[in-house]
Scaffold this active site. Structure first.
Site, PDB file in Angstrom:
ATOM      1  CG  HIS A  54      -2.033   0.981   1.161  1.00 35.67           C
ATOM      2  ND1 HIS A  54      -3.276   0.725   1.658  1.00 35.67           N
ATOM      3  CD2 HIS A  54      -2.092   2.229   0.658  1.00 35.67           C
ATOM      4  CE1 HIS A  54      -4.058   1.781   1.469  1.00 35.67           C
ATOM      5  NE2 HIS A  54      -3.349   2.705   0.864  1.00 35.67           N
ATOM      6  CG  HIS A  56      -1.236   6.562  -1.888  1.00 36.60           C
ATOM      7  ND1 HIS A  56      -2.401   6.474  -2.615  1.00 36.60           N
ATOM      8  CD2 HIS A  56      -1.497   5.960  -0.700  1.00 36.60           C
ATOM      9  CE1 HIS A  56      -3.331   5.855  -1.902  1.00 36.60           C
ATOM     10  NE2 HIS A  56      -2.803   5.531  -0.726  1.00 36.60           N
ATOM     11  CG  PHE A  57       5.761   5.449  -4.965  1.00 38.92           C
ATOM     12  CD1 PHE A  57       5.729   5.658  -3.593  1.00 38.92           C
ATOM     13  CD2 PHE A  57       6.608   4.463  -5.453  1.00 38.92           C
ATOM     14  CE1 PHE A  57       6.518   4.908  -2.721  1.00 38.92           C
ATOM     15  CE2 PHE A  57       7.409   3.717  -4.599  1.00 38.92           C
ATOM     16  CZ  PHE A  57       7.367   3.932  -3.230  1.00 38.92           C
ATOM     17  NE  ARG A  58       0.656  11.481  -2.613  1.00 40.05           N
ATOM     18  CZ  ARG A  58      -0.488  11.143  -2.030  1.00 40.05           C
ATOM     19  NH1 ARG A  58      -1.471  10.593  -2.713  1.00 40.05           N
ATOM     20  NH2 ARG A  58      -0.673  11.350  -0.750  1.00 40.05           N
ATOM     21  CG  ASN A  88      -5.302   7.892  -4.424  1.00 40.56           C
ATOM     22  OD1 ASN A  88      -4.303   7.189  -4.530  1.00 40.56           O
ATOM     23  ND2 ASN A  88      -5.512   8.684  -3.382  1.00 40.56           N
ATOM     24  CG  HIS A 173     -10.351   3.751   2.420  1.00 37.33           C
ATOM     25  ND1 HIS A 173      -9.268   4.592   2.408  1.00 37.33           N
ATOM     26  CD2 HIS A 173     -11.137   4.164   3.436  1.00 37.33           C
ATOM     27  CE1 HIS A 173      -9.406   5.479   3.388  1.00 37.33           C
ATOM     28  NE2 HIS A 173     -10.529   5.240   4.030  1.00 37.33           N
ATOM     29  CG  HIS A 232      -5.889   2.131   5.447  1.00 40.83           C
ATOM     30  ND1 HIS A 232      -7.245   2.019   5.489  1.00 40.83           N
ATOM     31  CD2 HIS A 232      -5.619   2.777   4.288  1.00 40.83           C
ATOM     32  CE1 HIS A 232      -7.774   2.587   4.424  1.00 40.83           C
ATOM     33  NE2 HIS A 232      -6.806   3.043   3.666  1.00 40.83           N
ATOM     34  CG  ASP A 300      -2.545   4.828   3.423  1.00 38.78           C
ATOM     35  OD1 ASP A 300      -2.414   5.105   2.214  1.00 38.78           O
ATOM     36  OD2 ASP A 300      -3.495   5.231   4.107  1.00 38.78           O
ATOM     37  CG  HIS A 304      -0.169  15.128   1.249  1.00 40.12           C
ATOM     38  ND1 HIS A 304      -0.820  15.183   0.039  1.00 40.12           N
ATOM     39  CD2 HIS A 304      -0.791  14.168   1.969  1.00 40.12           C
ATOM     40  CE1 HIS A 304      -1.807  14.296   0.025  1.00 40.12           C
ATOM     41  NE2 HIS A 304      -1.808  13.656   1.177  1.00 40.12           N
TER      42      HIS A 304
HETATM   43 ZN   LIG Z   1      -3.938   4.696   0.775  1.00 47.99          ZN
END
Ligand SMILES: [Zn+2]
Length: 438
Positions: A54, A56-58, A88, A173, A232, A300, A304
């Site tokens: 899990h 998020h490498f964006r 996402n 989720h 998560h 997760d 940011h």
């Molecule tokens: Zn996530």
């Protein structure tokens, strides 16, 4: 490569020979052959590289927060040798074209192996998406590009049926927004980082909202014969519901180590979904990890920038980084006697490999991929954001102790190395591969 005299998680001391990306031998008394790199690992532990299911490498769309290059370097420096990216991004990974665009970025830049999850939105395209080497359907309740929750129940059930038909796992989720306490966000929340600001997010996204959604996801999974994995899980209630079912669950390091008591210090930097829970719930989650009801620890990792997080509560985006500090924090718990090293190995490597069908990953055995991490349990160091490799530049674990890798090997290649005496670091090549492609 020949790694000699390393202690494995089960206590055996062995020499491990690596050839052509694979573990060629796990034995005693192996001698180096000409041209082979020898690593003297006496006094240290050799563990399978972590599989973080899990992150998020964006990229695409958020490269000011993280890139495949920076995220995967952060992973390698934290002993994570495989990551699974969530959908996402912008555009979201909901069709074949978006999948291909992300895949080519990852193939060019990732230092570790990777899987790519597809997303479900009103305009997702199962035909083209399932035609790609898809890892799983990811964050099904949170799959659109705005981060809004709540694809409707019909679409959720359609997604489960589509996934079940192709035997693709579904990562859910699980928070039911109808059970959030809107009153918690009303009124004056104070300035950035005040106690009122910090705690309100936890009061708003209630534990009941998670428990109810977990139950519903498990029931829907059973109905459709889909393999449901709850992302998560942040409450003992959620974990217990999963333990009584065919579903699996993951917990994050922040829900294991941080609680609402930490929100005063973290302020809006402690805003994430699900939120931090009471200290009582946190310790309940940790106990369940220790005792075996938690299948997987995954981060997760949701970076940011500092500027983005340093905003009023309702503007600051949700998420904390974590891919580099997961293994170090868990190994520190081994060092202090709170967790067994075998349990840590299981939740970061063995179990993610078996839950998600990665037959070549997650174990130190002849014939497996040589994804390896060498650590010295007697040599923890302080976690400092400035020494980490994520582009976001901060960590919720600033000042904590962690046991970091000296060496990270991905399919036989040294991807990260740190001299324990001088602290000098080096990275190998960005040679990560999609674990679902043959
Ligand atoms: Zn996530």
């Amino acid at each position: 490569m020949l790694i000699t005299g390393a202690e494995l998680a089960d206590g055996r001391v062995r020499d491990v020979r690596v050839r052509e990306g694979t573990i060629a031998a796990v034995d005693e008394g192996l001698d180096p052959v000409a041209g082979e790199r020898a690593v003297d690992a006496r006094g240290r532990h050799l563990l399978p590289g972590a599989i973080d299911v899990h992150v998020h490498f964006r990229e695409p769309g958020g490269s000011h927060k993280e890139t495949w290059g920076t995220g995967s370097r952060s992973a390698a420096a934290g002993g994570v040798t495989t990551v699974v990216d969530q959908p996402n991004t912008s555009p979201p990974t909901v069709d074949g074209a978006a999948f291909d665009a992300k895949e080519s970025m990852a193939a060019a830049a990732s230092y570790v192996d990777y899987g790519i999850n597809g997303g479900v939105t009103a305009d997702w395209d199962p035909e083209t998406l399932f035609g790609r080497p898809l890892f799983a359907l990811g964050e099904v309740f949170l799959a659109d590009s705005t981060g809004d929750m709540g694809i409707d129940v019909d679409l959720f059930e359609t997604a489960l049926a589509e996934a079940a038909e192709r035997d693709v796992p579904v990562t859910v989720h699980a928070e039911d927004a109808t059970l959030f306490d809107d009153a918690a966000l009303a009124g004056d929340l104070g300035g950035i980082g005040t106690a009122a600001t910090a705690d309100a997010w936890s009061a708003y996204r209630t534990a009941e909202a998670e428990a109810a959604a977990v139950e519903r996801a498990i029931a829907a999974g059973a109905e459709s014969a889909a393999r449901v994995h709850i992302a998560h899980t942040s409450t003992p209630e959620g974990i217990d519901a999963v333990a009584d079912s065919d579903a699996t669950c993951e917990v994050t390091p922040h829900h294991l180590f941080l609680s609402r008591e930490n929100t005063q210090r973290l302020g809006t930097f402690g805003r994430m979904n699900p939120p931090l829970r009471s200290e009582e719930r946190r310790s309940g989650v940790f106990e369940r990890l220790r005792d075996g009801d938690v299948d997987i620890v995954a981060t997760d990792h949701a970076p940011h920038t500092v500027a983005e997080k340093r905003q009023p509560l309702t503007d600051a985006p949700s998420g904390v980084p974590g891919v580099e500090t997961m293994y170090p924090l868990l190994l520190e718990s081994v060092r202090t006697g709170e967790l067994s090293i075998e349990r840590v190995r299981d939740v970061v490597a063995t179990n993610p490999a078996s839950v998600f069908g990665l037959d070549r990953k997650g174990r130190i055995e002849e014939g497996a991929d040589a994804d390896l991490v060498l650590v010295d349990l007697t040599n923890p160091r302080e976690i400092e954001a400035g020494a980490l490799h994520s582009r976001c530049g901060w960590t919720p674990f600033e000042g904590w102790q962690g046991v970091f890798p000296e060496l990270t090997v991905v399919r036989g290649e040294v991807t990260y190395e740190r001299d324990p005496v001088t602290g000098a670091e080096s990275f190998g090549e960005p040679a990560g591969k999609n674990v679902r492609s043959s």
